[in-house]
Motif scaffolding. Structure first.
Motif, short mmCIF file in Angstrom:
data_model
loop_
_atom_site.label_atom_id
_atom_site.label_comp_id
_atom_site.label_asym_id
_atom_site.label_seq_id
_atom_site.Cartn_x
_atom_site.Cartn_y
_atom_site.Cartn_z
N GLY A 46 0.81 -1.21 0.00
CA GLY A 46 0.00 0.00 0.00
C GLY A 46 0.84 1.25 0.00
O GLY A 46 0.44 2.27 0.54
N THR A 58 -8.12 7.09 -4.97
CA THR A 58 -9.13 6.06 -4.78
C THR A 58 -10.43 6.53 -5.41
O THR A 58 -10.69 7.72 -5.51
CB THR A 58 -9.34 5.81 -3.28
OG1 THR A 58 -9.73 7.04 -2.65
CG2 THR A 58 -8.07 5.29 -2.62
N GLN A 95 -5.07 5.82 4.19
CA GLN A 95 -5.94 4.76 3.68
C GLN A 95 -6.64 4.02 4.82
O GLN A 95 -7.81 3.62 4.70
CB GLN A 95 -5.13 3.79 2.82
CG GLN A 95 -4.72 4.39 1.48
CD GLN A 95 -3.84 3.47 0.66
OE1 GLN A 95 -3.20 2.56 1.19
NE2 GLN A 95 -3.77 3.73 -0.64
N ALA A 96 -5.95 3.84 5.95
CA ALA A 96 -6.58 3.22 7.11
C ALA A 96 -7.72 4.10 7.63
O ALA A 96 -8.78 3.61 8.03
CB ALA A 96 -5.54 2.99 8.21
N ALA A 141 -9.51 6.24 5.80
CA ALA A 141 -10.62 6.17 4.85
C ALA A 141 -11.36 4.84 4.93
O ALA A 141 -12.59 4.78 4.75
CB ALA A 141 -10.11 6.40 3.43
N ALA A 142 -10.61 3.76 5.23
CA ALA A 142 -11.26 2.45 5.35
C ALA A 142 -12.21 2.41 6.54
O ALA A 142 -13.20 1.68 6.54
CB ALA A 142 -10.19 1.36 5.51
N ALA A 143 -11.92 3.24 7.56
CA ALA A 143 -12.77 3.27 8.75
C ALA A 143 -13.89 4.29 8.63
O ALA A 143 -14.77 4.33 9.49
CB ALA A 143 -11.92 3.59 9.98
N ASP A 144 -13.87 5.11 7.58
CA ASP A 144 -14.88 6.16 7.43
C ASP A 144 -15.27 6.26 5.96
O ASP A 144 -14.54 6.81 5.14
CB ASP A 144 -14.32 7.50 7.92
CG ASP A 144 -15.35 8.61 7.94
OD1 ASP A 144 -16.41 8.45 7.29
OD2 ASP A 144 -15.10 9.64 8.58
N SER A 145 -16.43 5.75 5.62
CA SER A 145 -16.86 5.68 4.22
C SER A 145 -17.18 7.05 3.64
O SER A 145 -17.42 7.17 2.43
CB SER A 145 -18.10 4.78 4.10
OG SER A 145 -19.18 5.31 4.87
N THR A 203 -9.18 8.14 13.99
CA THR A 203 -8.75 7.14 13.01
C THR A 203 -7.44 7.53 12.34
O THR A 203 -6.59 6.67 12.09
CB THR A 203 -9.84 6.91 11.95
OG1 THR A 203 -10.19 8.16 11.34
CG2 THR A 203 -11.07 6.29 12.57
N GLY A 225 -3.93 5.41 12.64
CA GLY A 225 -3.15 5.01 11.47
C GLY A 225 -1.72 5.51 11.54
O GLY A 225 -0.78 4.79 11.14
#
Length: 340
Positions: free
Chosen positions: A30, A38, A58-59, A61-65, A295, A299
């Motif tokens: 990554g 993205t 990225q971590a 964003a993965a936790a917050d759509s 978040t 990260g």
């Protein structure tokens, strides 16, 4: 003769293959590259993030759509915002003082600061790192303490003359591209500060000292590669013996070194305040929300940075780096020296 040619071809293939393996490993991890984006969900807030921090972004964003991450080199974002301050993103996750550099540059054109908010969320030391055997050899040659001043004095010289092994070739330092990379400019600033003995130099000092310019040209000429957003100088050092001493953040070393950590030695520039890299979130209300959230901090902590649970990290008196206006002058100086 044919044996030599065949040997050269084999060596070249090995280097190319090694480079491809480095890039593939980083892509799998990554690592990200400048300009990668993205696919944002409908109505998402786009956060522009430098490649050095892509794993943390990225971590997040993965936790917050509601968030989408656009990865872009700091230098690219800086130049776009200086040309058009109205193009400022909702949030920019970068290193200090890049957001302040934008503010200073647009102020010269009579434009307001495009960032209503800017807050530091994490820190890491700026260090020099290399294989322990080579760091031990250069430390002994430099009188017991490794400094960028001494490395620059000896850059490009055979290791055999510096107490190292002949098989190592010549002393090859490196740092990331100081015009494009946020961390690259900070590392370049520590190199220059180590020459002067402090970060209290001015843009005029950078241009009017012939001895300094001669020293800097010699050091930069000895750098085989500045790497890129994926294959950073540290990544190259870990994969191949193409580089000997690299300027980077302690966070990158912690995140990438893995099992090789025991074979590495780090050093901090000794002639100045310990230089720090600060992760900054700049922008409007969305940036404030990221700063207040957990978040991004989680990260960053997971990738080697030191981020407190809330607020900004405690900083010593100064960061060991010059102010934003001098950093702009440093960036311009490097582009001239490196002919970028």
């Amino acid at each position: 003769m044919w044996a030599k040619r065949i040997g050269a071809i084999v060596a070249a293939v090995a280097l190319i293959t090694g480079g491809l393996l480095v890039r593939r490993a980083l892509d799998d991890d990554g690592g990200g590259s400048g300009g990668a984006t993205t696919e944002p969900p409908a109505g998402a807030t786009t956060v522009v993030c430098i490649p050095e921090l892509v794993a943390a972004c990225q971590a997040m964003a993965a936790a917050d759509s509601t968030l989408a991450v656009e990865v872009e080199e700091a230098g690219t974002t800086y130049e776009r915002l200086v040309d058009d301050p109205s193009s400022a993103p909702a949030a920019w996750v970068t290193l200090a003082p890049w957001s302040q550099m934008v503010a200073n540059a647009v102020a010269l054109a009579g434009e307001p600061d495009p960032f209503a908010f800017a807050g530091a969320v994490a820190v890491s030391d700026l260090v020099m790192v290399g294989r322990s055997a080579r760091m031990d050899a250069i430390a002994a040659h430099c009188g017991g303490t490794i400094t960028w001043r001494c490395v620059g004095d000896n850059a490009g010289r055979p290791w055999a003359d510096l107490g190292g092994q002949e098989a190592w070739g010549v002393l090859k330092p490196s740092h990331a591209d100081a015009a494009a990379s946020a961390a690259g400019l900070l590392s370049f600033a520590t190199i220059v500060a180590d020459y002067w003995g402090s970060a209290d130099y001015t843009g005029t000092d950078l241009q009017n000292d012939d001895a300094f310019l001669s020293w800097l040209n010699r050091l930069e000429a000895a750098i085989p590669t500045y790497g890129d957003a994926v294959n950073t100088p540290l990544s190259i050092l870990l994969a191949q013996p193409r580089l000997d001493i690299v300027g980077t953040t302690a966070a990158e070393i912690d995140h990438k070194a893995g099992a090789q950590a025991g074979d590495l030695t780090t050093a901090s520039p000794a002639s100045q305040t310990l230089p720090l890299a600060e992760v900054v979130v700049a922008g409007g209300p969305a940036a404030q929300e990221l700063f207040d959230g957990t978040t991004l901090r989680d990260g960053l902590n997971a990738t080697g940075w030191s981020a407190p649970a809330t607020g900004s990290p405690e900083l010593p008196a100064g960061t060991g780096l010059p102010p934003a206006d001098v950093m702009i002058a440093l960036r311009d100086l490097w582009k001239g020296v490196a002919r970028r």
